[in-house]
Design a protein around this motif. Structure first.
Motif: not given
Length: 713
Positions: A48-50, A71-72, A120-121, A140-142
């Motif tokens: 994850f990233t901020d 976060p991501t 995701g999303g 959330v990135h799939l």
């Protein structure tokens, strides 16, 4: 070799939730999870990233903060996790954790988020500790790598490198710029030519998908239900879904060819009732069929030569022809759709054919017929077969269940209104104004249901004398009338017979397109995007004989996902799946190219109202679930009969009370059920005025009795 995901078991466990994505207050979008407890058994934490969001808790306002902030989480396999922590004045606390998109994953009592891997999303993560509350947005990135075609690694490498451009390799279906809705069947991706293998790539903010597919002749890629659910429930309304296909054939790599889609943020609802003339499931005869968006196959409602029909907006009542195939005469029958299509009142002869039911089905306005001086024997002209035998038949309002005439005021100003239809709110009626110019003008009148008064006749669109107009449909906001305008005296139904020199009105192949009349300004324009054309009127469709074959629109009585939706008949090719002559099929039967298509319609922003007619449509998509071999037409789009309080629901439009809310189930879990009205109305719930809607300050409108938020344009 890229790995394949094992989605099946996880998807089945979450499908009941994932399939219900919708607007505010519907199960797939604004559900609240009670923390199920810690789950320390998931090892894959993803990464994850901020993010750049600025929605995190502010300790100066709440005293509670969440870390990480906005976060991501990059998810490459189901079960990826991210640990959240709540701090009060810098000290860790143990709040209650919730997320607002149920199908994206779960969050436990410790703040551990576990991604489902299916959706995701963005989702809002909220921590509540007593009177303190803080929220942050998790993206959330799939990333999905798939190989359903078992394509060899060397071939994968060639496809990933891309190839040469070839104008013969092109998309056949879907169309670039299509707006899809949630809750429908996955489109069959179709290209010109054949391929030995293909690479499908789909990308937008919440998803990166790469899938390798095996040989196909002709070129087709079938999306699994799981993948289609992931795409449609992950994509946000502002996302541009980029889709590309690269092929390899005889060692030659071609492509990629690319197009873009939009996904409306709601499940298409209601049921479409349509005519089918060669239905295998109805015994290869005519029938009235029903098909819910997302349903795998249609249901026979009434079999036999009863196909000409009308359905009330609330889905309670249907009127159909009951034609004797020899004489063409017979009663028109009223059917109770709430009671398994039980037959009721029979109108004599063909007096009720092509008439209009009031939104609740209680009143019926017949098709006004008069002898046509131009062509008294033309089928479906004002002297409708059977009706014409009785001479003049002015429009009359009836009690639907008994045939008793209802006294009215104002109908004599347009006594021969043809193909009438009520608006979704019952306050207006649109029709072909035959008394003006024998079939070239669309008109509207206001209707007062309490006094049965018709008033304020105005002609909203007149087309040239060579164009016959008919089959009007009013958008739920009472701003636009959609109608067909074509060259055939059958009022743009386009005969199943091709050009016939012995019949002057059909000496050349008939054509038709849909038009849009703006009621306030009395202006009209072609529905170019829906018709398959650019704004300049040039076809963007892949086949030369696709153009000018569109007719018979009806409109879903409410907004879904920020759009209105129109279903219409078209004789265009369906990619490489349904082709052939647009008029005549095998053995002289109607062409199987006669099918139902659906298109999104923009909802106007009341802050910037339209001052004249504009094309508010988008490219259409094929209504999945139809029988491919049958000729289908005249889809009436109605809501389903409502559920009493306590009945299950997805949205408020399914409830007689108009409210659908999360409640406690008998097993202690949460369910969505119809409840008595309480508080402001959420998306899809009943309203009287816009201020009744929870999102009124944010642009939500009360349209035809339901709260709806227009999509961003």
């Amino acid at each position: 070799m890229l790995p394949r995901w094992s989605w099946s078991a996880l998807f089945v466990s979450l499908l009941g939730v994932a399939a219900m994505g919708g607007g505010c207050g519907s199960p797939g979008t604004k559900s609240t999870f009670t923390p199920p407890g810690a789950d320390a058994g998931i090892a894959d934490t993803g990464s994850f990233t901020d993010g750049p969001h600025n929605f995190g808790g502010d300790s100066s306002l709440t005293g509670l903060t969440i870390t990480p902030s906005n976060p991501t989480l990059n998810v490459t396999a189901p079960g990826s996790t991210l640990q959240f922590q709540a701090l009060e004045g810098g000290t860790p606390v143990s709040p209650q954790w919730t997320i607002d998109v149920a199908d994206i994953g779960t969050i436990d009592a410790t703040g551990l988020f576990s991604a489902s891997g299916l959706i995701g999303g963005p989702t809002t993560v909220t921590a509540t500790d007593g009177n303190l509350k803080a929220s942050t947005v998790l993206d959330v990135h799939l990333t999905i790598a798939d190989n359903p075609g078992n394509v060899a690694a060397a071939t994968q490498t060639l496809l990933q490198a891309g190839g040469t451009a070839d104008p013969t390799f092109k998309w056949l279906y879907p169309y670039d710029g299509t707006v899809f809705a949630r809750g429908i069947g996955a489109p069959e991706l179709q290209t010109a030519g054949n391929f030995d293998a293909a690479l499908l790539q789909i990308s937008f903010a919440g998803l990166t998908y790469q899938g390798f597919y095996g040989a196909s002749s002709p070129g087709r890629i079938t999306l699994t239900p799981q993948l289609w659910q992931t795409i449609t429930l992950t994509a946000q309304g502002t996302d541009t879904v980029k889709v590309s296909i690269t092929e390899i054939s005889a060692g030659m790599v071609t492509g990629p060819i690319t197009e873009s889609w939009t996904v409306a943020q709601g499940n298409l609802r209601g049921t479409i009732y349509y005519n089918s003339y060669d239905s295998a499931i109805a015994g290869n005869t005519g029938a009235i069929m029903s098909l819910r968006p997302g349903q795998a196959a249609p249901t026979v409602v009434v079999a036999g030569c009863k196909v000409c029909h009308a359905v009330s907006a609330d889905g309670s009542t249907m009127v159909s022809a009951n034609e004797d195939p020899t004489t063409g005469d017979g009663p028109d029958t009223v059917w109770d759709l709430k009671n398994n299509a039980a037959p009721g009142y029979n109108a004599p002869h063909r007096e009720w054919v092509f008439g209009a039911l009031s939104p609740d089905g209680s009143k019926f306005l017949n098709y006004g017929a008069a002898t046509s001086s131009a062509d008294p024997d033309a089928p479906w002209a004002p002297d409708v077969r059977g009706v014409g035998e009785m001479g003049n038949l002015p429009a009359t309002l009836y009690v639907t269940t008994t045939g008793v005439v209802i006294p009215t005021t104002g109908l004599d100003t347009a006594p021969h209104m043809m193909m009438p239809i009520f608006s979704a709110d019952g306050k207006m009626i649109a029709f072909t104004h035959y008394d003006k110019d024998q079939g070239h003008t669309i008109a509207v009148m206001d209707f007062d249901n309490a006094t049965n008064t018709f008033s304020n006749l105005r002609d909203v669109a007149t087309l040239p004398a060579a164009t016959y107009v008919g089959w009007a449909a009013i958008t739920p906001d009472d701003q636009f009338v959609f109608f067909a305008g074509g060259t055939h005296i059958e009022y743009s139904t386009i005969s199943d017979s091709a050009g016939n020199a012995s019949y002057p009105a059909n000496a050349v192949d008939p054509t038709s397109d849909l038009y849009i009349a703006h009621i306030p300004s009395l202006t009209n324009v072609p529905a170019n995007q829906l018709n398959g054309k650019t704004s300049a009127g040039v076809s963007y469709m892949p086949f030369a004989d696709d153009v000018d074959l569109n007719y018979e629109p009806t409109i879903l009585p409410e907004a879904v996902g920020g759009y209105f939706w129109v279903v219409f008949t078209s004789r265009r090719n369906y990619g490489n799946l349904v082709n052939g002559d647009p008029y005549i099929g095998t053995g002289g039967n109607p062409s199987p190219r006669k099918k139902l298509w659906v298109a999104a319609i923009d909802i106007q922003n009341p802050e910037v109202p339209y001052t004249m007619a504009v094309d508010v449509t988008h490219p259409a998509f094929y209504l999945e679930g139809q029988e491919l071999a049958s000729g289908n037409m005249r889809g009436f789009w109605s809501l389903d009969p409502c559920e009493a309080n306590g009945g299950s629901c997805l949205t408020g439009d399914e409830c007689c009370s108009g409210f659908c809310r999360q409640t406690n189930g008998p097993d202690g879990g949460t369910i969505f059920a119809c409840v008595p009205p309480s508080g402001c109305a959420q998306e899809g719930e009943k309203c009287v005025v816009t201020s009744d809607c929870c999102g009124a300050q944010a642009g939500t409108q009360c349209i035809a009795g339901y709260c709806a938020t227009p999509a961003a344009q």
